[in-house]
Design a protein around this motif. Structure first.
Motif, PDB file in Angstrom:
ATOM      1  N   GLY A 158       0.808  -1.238  -0.054  1.00  0.00           N
ATOM      2  CA  GLY A 158       0.154   0.066   0.198  1.00  0.00           C
ATOM      3  C   GLY A 158       0.764   1.394   0.061  1.00  0.00           C
ATOM      4  N   GLY A 159       2.059   1.360  -0.485  1.00  0.00           N
ATOM      5  CA  GLY A 159       2.861   2.572  -0.356  1.00  0.00           C
ATOM      6  C   GLY A 159       2.442   3.179  -1.447  1.00  0.00           C
ATOM      7  N   ILE A 162     -13.763  -5.858  -2.402  1.00  0.00           N
ATOM      8  CA  ILE A 162     -12.420  -6.296  -3.013  1.00  0.00           C
ATOM      9  C   ILE A 162     -11.263  -6.656  -2.250  1.00  0.00           C
ATOM     10  CG2 ILE A 162     -10.930  -5.655  -4.957  1.00  0.00           C
ATOM     11  CD1 ILE A 162     -13.055  -4.103  -6.224  1.00  0.00           C
ATOM     12  N   ARG A 163     -11.016  -5.440  -1.318  1.00  0.00           N
ATOM     13  CA  ARG A 163      -9.943  -5.833  -0.189  1.00  0.00           C
ATOM     14  C   ARG A 163     -10.252  -7.036   0.508  1.00  0.00           C
ATOM     15  NH1 ARG A 163      -9.676  -4.365   5.092  1.00  0.00           N
ATOM     16  NH2 ARG A 163      -7.394  -4.059   5.863  1.00  0.00           N
ATOM     17  N   GLY A 199      -7.497   0.190   0.937  1.00  0.00           N
ATOM     18  CA  GLY A 199      -8.466   0.607   0.124  1.00  0.00           C
ATOM     19  C   GLY A 199      -8.221   1.566  -0.764  1.00  0.00           C
ATOM     20  N   THR A 200      -7.237   2.648  -0.426  1.00  0.00           N
ATOM     21  CA  THR A 200      -6.763   3.847  -1.172  1.00  0.00           C
ATOM     22  C   THR A 200      -6.063   3.215  -2.210  1.00  0.00           C
ATOM     23  OG1 THR A 200      -6.929   5.243   0.641  1.00  0.00           O
ATOM     24  CG2 THR A 200      -5.439   5.707  -1.307  1.00  0.00           C
ATOM     25  N   THR A 201      -5.196   2.088  -2.030  1.00  0.00           N
ATOM     26  CA  THR A 201      -4.444   1.495  -2.937  1.00  0.00           C
ATOM     27  C   THR A 201      -5.121   0.757  -4.178  1.00  0.00           C
ATOM     28  OG1 THR A 201      -2.395   1.004  -1.418  1.00  0.00           O
ATOM     29  CG2 THR A 201      -2.396  -0.293  -3.546  1.00  0.00           C
ATOM     30  N   LEU A 260      -7.540   0.671  -9.534  1.00  0.00           N
ATOM     31  CA  LEU A 260      -8.843   0.594 -10.442  1.00  0.00           C
ATOM     32  C   LEU A 260      -8.745   1.934 -11.310  1.00  0.00           C
ATOM     33  CD1 LEU A 260     -11.336  -1.001  -7.955  1.00  0.00           C
ATOM     34  CD2 LEU A 260      -9.820  -2.020  -9.654  1.00  0.00           C
ATOM     35  N   ALA A 261      -8.353   2.975 -10.630  1.00  0.00           N
ATOM     36  CA  ALA A 261      -8.539   4.304 -11.537  1.00  0.00           C
ATOM     37  C   ALA A 261      -7.687   4.196 -12.475  1.00  0.00           C
ATOM     38  CB  ALA A 261      -8.290   5.451 -10.391  1.00  0.00           C
ATOM     39  N   GLU A 262      -6.768   3.582 -12.487  1.00  0.00           N
ATOM     40  CA  GLU A 262      -5.716   3.559 -13.553  1.00  0.00           C
ATOM     41  C   GLU A 262      -6.367   3.187 -14.941  1.00  0.00           C
ATOM     42  OE1 GLU A 262      -2.550   1.116 -12.625  1.00  0.00           O
ATOM     43  OE2 GLU A 262      -1.741   2.444 -11.040  1.00  0.00           O
ATOM     44  N   ASP A 263      -7.524   2.146 -15.021  1.00  0.00           N
ATOM     45  CA  ASP A 263      -8.012   1.508 -16.012  1.00  0.00           C
ATOM     46  C   ASP A 263      -9.482   1.923 -15.998  1.00  0.00           C
ATOM     47  OD1 ASP A 263      -5.754   0.403 -17.187  1.00  0.00           O
ATOM     48  OD2 ASP A 263      -6.010  -1.662 -15.758  1.00  0.00           O
TER      49      ASP A 263
END
Length: 313
Positions: A8-9, A46-47, A61-63, A68-71
């Motif tokens: 999660g970094g 999903i997590r 969850g942020t990771t 997901l936002a990338e695609d």
């Protein structure tokens, strides 16, 4: 075995690509196939699935959201769709599109031919809020009280002249054959329709104007001469209200007149609908309808190709 104990970094490159792919694959699954009693997946779901499979010991969850936002994967959203199921979809749609292009049976419409798109919006409630609505102010949006008392409901019947951008509407206690007949009489009794050669009425397959009986009924009610009907009812295909132009106006009414629903009485609903109709007509222009017969042909070929590729084919 977990691929990483804490991916999660902030550095996207610190996470194994295999893990990112696994997370995105889970997000693209239907919940039922994962054995989950859900209709849609949210990031926490999903997590939990990722951790439950042992892919990681922990992940934020942020990771997951960032990956997901990338695609542009948004499993929590959905979009409805429907395949044409009317066996006469293409010819029925073509007739409507021809009328919008001022054509009928291969010939151009005359100057005394008119095309009217009609439909009704049913069960419009008068929701009488228990406390007054507060207007927007500094650091405050418009506020509408959640609780309300029911003040009754009505139906709004509308006819839209496709090429002249003219509106005719009326409010009725309910929809039905009689209500639709009154709308038709309101239009056909006024000029230029009263002396027109032909008036084409584009309607959907609602109970007020369904089937061959409705076509005969309109022709009998508004004949030009014995054996030649002046009013023609033209149905859109089943489940194809998007082909009916008046739906555009009704969607505008929903956004600008009826949402939020805050009316002191049913009479207020009627007054606002008809007042907006007059206001809208003052600056109305014909809709820039771009879907043509050629587009319809392309659509049908694409749907046929999908059907050929489907497992059931």
């Amino acid at each position: 075995m977990a691929l990483r104990s804490d991916p999660g970094g902030d550095d996207p490159g610190s996470s194994p690509p295999e893990l990112v792919v696994e997370v995105k694959a889970i997000a693209c699954e239907l919940p039922s196939r994962l054995g989950l009693p859900l209709s849609r997946l949210q990031v926490p779901d999903i997590r939990a699935e990722v951790i439950g499979r042992g892919l990681v010991a922990e992940i934020s969850g942020t990771t997951i959201w960032r990956w997901l936002a990338e695609d542009a994967i948004r499993p929590w959203s959905h979009r409805s769709w429907i395949f044409p199921r009317d066996p006469g979809f293409q010819p029925k749609a073509a007739w409507v599109l021809d009328l919008y292009a001022r054509q009928w049976q291969g010939a151009p419409l005359g100057a005394d031919d008119y095309v009217v798109s009609a439909d009704e919006k049913t069960s419009i409630q008068a929701r009488c809020r228990c406390h007054p609505t507060l207007p927007p102010a500094r650091s405050r949006t418009l506020r509408v009280e959640h609780e309300y008392e029911r003040g009754g409901a009505l139906a709004y019947l509308v006819a839209w002249d496709v090429h002249r951008a003219k509106l005719y509407g009326r409010c009725e206690p309910s929809t039905g054959i009689a209500s639709f007949k009154r709308l038709v009489a309101q239009v056909m009794g006024s000029e230029p329709y009263a002396s027109a050669r032909r008036v084409f009425w584009v309607v959907d397959n609602g109970s007020s104007h369904r089937g061959a009986a409705s076509v005969r009924r309109l022709a009998e009610d508004w004949p030009r001469t014995p054996g030649a009907a002046r009013a023609h009812l033209v149905h859109t295909p089943v489940h194809s209200s998007w082909l009916n132009q008046v739906e555009i106006y009704l969607s505008i009414c929903q956004r600008k007149v009826l949402t939020p629903n805050d009316f002191p009485s049913l009479a207020a609903v009627r007054e606002r609908l008809l007042a907006f109709q007059r206001r809208y007509e003052q600056s109305a222009k014909p809709f820039a309808w771009k879907f043509t017969r050629a587009d319809l042909a392309v659509l049908m070929k694409r749907l046929a190709a999908k059907a050929d590729r489907s497992p059931a084919a």
